[in-house]
Design a protein around this motif. Sequence first.
Motif: not given
Length: 236
Positions: A171-175
Amino acid sequence: MRTYVRFFYLYLASLATISCADGEPLRVGVAANFASTLESLLRGQTPFTANVSISAAATGVLATQIQLGAPFDVFLGADESRPMKVFTAQPGHDKPTCYAQGSLMLLGASTLEELNGAGRLAIANPDIAPYGRAATEILTRFPNNSMKIIKGASALQAYQFYASGNVDYALVPASLAQEEGLLVPAQWHRPIAQFGMVLQNPKKLNLEARAFMLWLLSEAVQEQLVEMGYERCQND
């Protein structure tokens, strides 16, 4: 934000012949999720003359470093609470303002329901990284899963765990995900409003630092941030 933009060109004019004292770089402490984005932005045309030195870490780590005397000129966090804590603890800093709003993506899955299963899931450490906190809020929707949670020191490290094949999911930033994953609905976690601030530095003028923040909040840069996986601040 509009107040900052209104004075943007006024600052540009005043900075035409100003650079950091003794040629020192503009030191920016930036949340790890935003570091590569900032580097990309800086490769474009910028209105300030200083070289920019970027130090990336989890927001909580940066806040602690600043309170212990780290010589940053600008602090770009990934939440509001840590910059505000720095602002209230050490008078003289500029008040934090929102510069971007983040979102999370799930990597390695074909549906979000896979969070209800098993496997190794990388997230940022929720104690020091706002994206990790948001990830734990998402997981509360799946209380019966048997995921083994692997915590990275930052959102960037959580992504690196996945990219290197050490975990099944992340689960990581969309960027950072660059559209290769599944966007998590915003209502599954509290908003990830990222706040930045100019820090007081008694050894140099902070005009360059303020010009940097005005540039970051300018319409042109804000449009680029949307293309890079961020959303506009809700108070825009």
